[in-house]
Design an enzyme around this catalytic site. Sequence first.
Site, mmCIF file in Angstrom:
data_model
loop_
_atom_site.group_PDB
_atom_site.id
_atom_site.type_symbol
_atom_site.label_atom_id
_atom_site.label_comp_id
_atom_site.label_asym_id
_atom_site.label_seq_id
_atom_site.Cartn_x
_atom_site.Cartn_y
_atom_site.Cartn_z
ATOM 1 N N ALA A 68 1.086 -1.028 0.010
ATOM 2 C CA ALA A 68 -0.141 -0.156 0.022
ATOM 3 C C ALA A 68 1.079 1.488 0.465
ATOM 4 O O ALA A 68 2.117 1.444 0.434
ATOM 5 C CB ALA A 68 -1.165 -0.318 1.438
ATOM 6 N N ASP A 69 0.293 2.663 -0.362
ATOM 7 C CA ASP A 69 0.546 3.572 -0.459
ATOM 8 C C ASP A 69 -0.153 4.754 -0.936
ATOM 9 O O ASP A 69 -1.384 4.884 -0.855
ATOM 10 C CB ASP A 69 1.536 3.679 -1.952
ATOM 11 C CG ASP A 69 3.049 4.529 -0.878
ATOM 12 O OD1 ASP A 69 3.553 4.330 -0.309
ATOM 13 O OD2 ASP A 69 2.864 6.435 -1.103
ATOM 14 N N THR A 70 0.356 5.718 0.384
ATOM 15 C CA THR A 70 -1.020 6.491 0.525
ATOM 16 C C THR A 70 -0.295 8.340 0.802
ATOM 17 O O THR A 70 0.882 8.574 0.715
ATOM 18 C CB THR A 70 -1.517 6.233 1.754
ATOM 19 O OG1 THR A 70 -1.824 5.418 2.198
ATOM 20 C CG2 THR A 70 -2.463 7.827 2.033
#
Length: 187
Positions: A68-70
Site C-alpha cells: 500500500a501507499d497513501t
Amino acid sequence: MARLILGSSSPRRKELFQLLRIPFEIVPPEGVEENLSERYSEAELSELSHRKAQNVYLRRPNSIVVGADTVVVLDGFVLGKPSSVDEAFRMLSSLTGKTHSVYTSLSVVSEKIAFEFIEETEVTFREVPERVLREYAESGIALDKAGAYGIQDYGALFVKCISGDFYNVMGLPVGRLWQELHSRGVE
C-alpha cells in the site's frame, strides 16, 4: 491457504489490518524507492504499491501480499511526508480551510490472485489558527505522515468533514480490502 502478509512497516496499517480478523504477518518491502512526482499520477501511485507488494512476494512466494501507499493531494499536487518542521507547517497552512483528497493504492499479489485498486477520500479542513498549526508541526507528530497530519491524533481537530472511508485517511481502506479479499475467497 497461503499466509497473508502486510508489506508495510506502518504501525497504523498494522492496527487497521488487525480489523480484518485474519492471521497475518508483517514483512516490510526492502529497497523500494518512494519517490513520486510532484503532480499526482494515479498510475505512478498504483505502480508504487505494486512494487512494494511484488518486492515482498518475491521473498515470500507462498503468500498473499498486500502492498500500500497513501498520498495527500491538494490542487493536483502531492503532499508527501514533510522533511522538516517548517515544511510540515507550510503543508498544514496550505490545507487549512480547503478540501483535499487522500488516495491509497492497494496491490495484492499471490500465486492465485492479483488485483489493485485506489481508494479516494475527500477531507475538508476547518480554518485553523497559524499558532495551532505551528504547535502541531513542532510536536513532531506531523513528520511521518503524508500531508503532515494524522486524522487519528489531534490532527483530527483540523478536520471539518470527510467524504469517503475514514480509515483510508489513516492509510488503509480496510472495509474495501476486506470486501475485495472476501470476494476472492480469502477468509
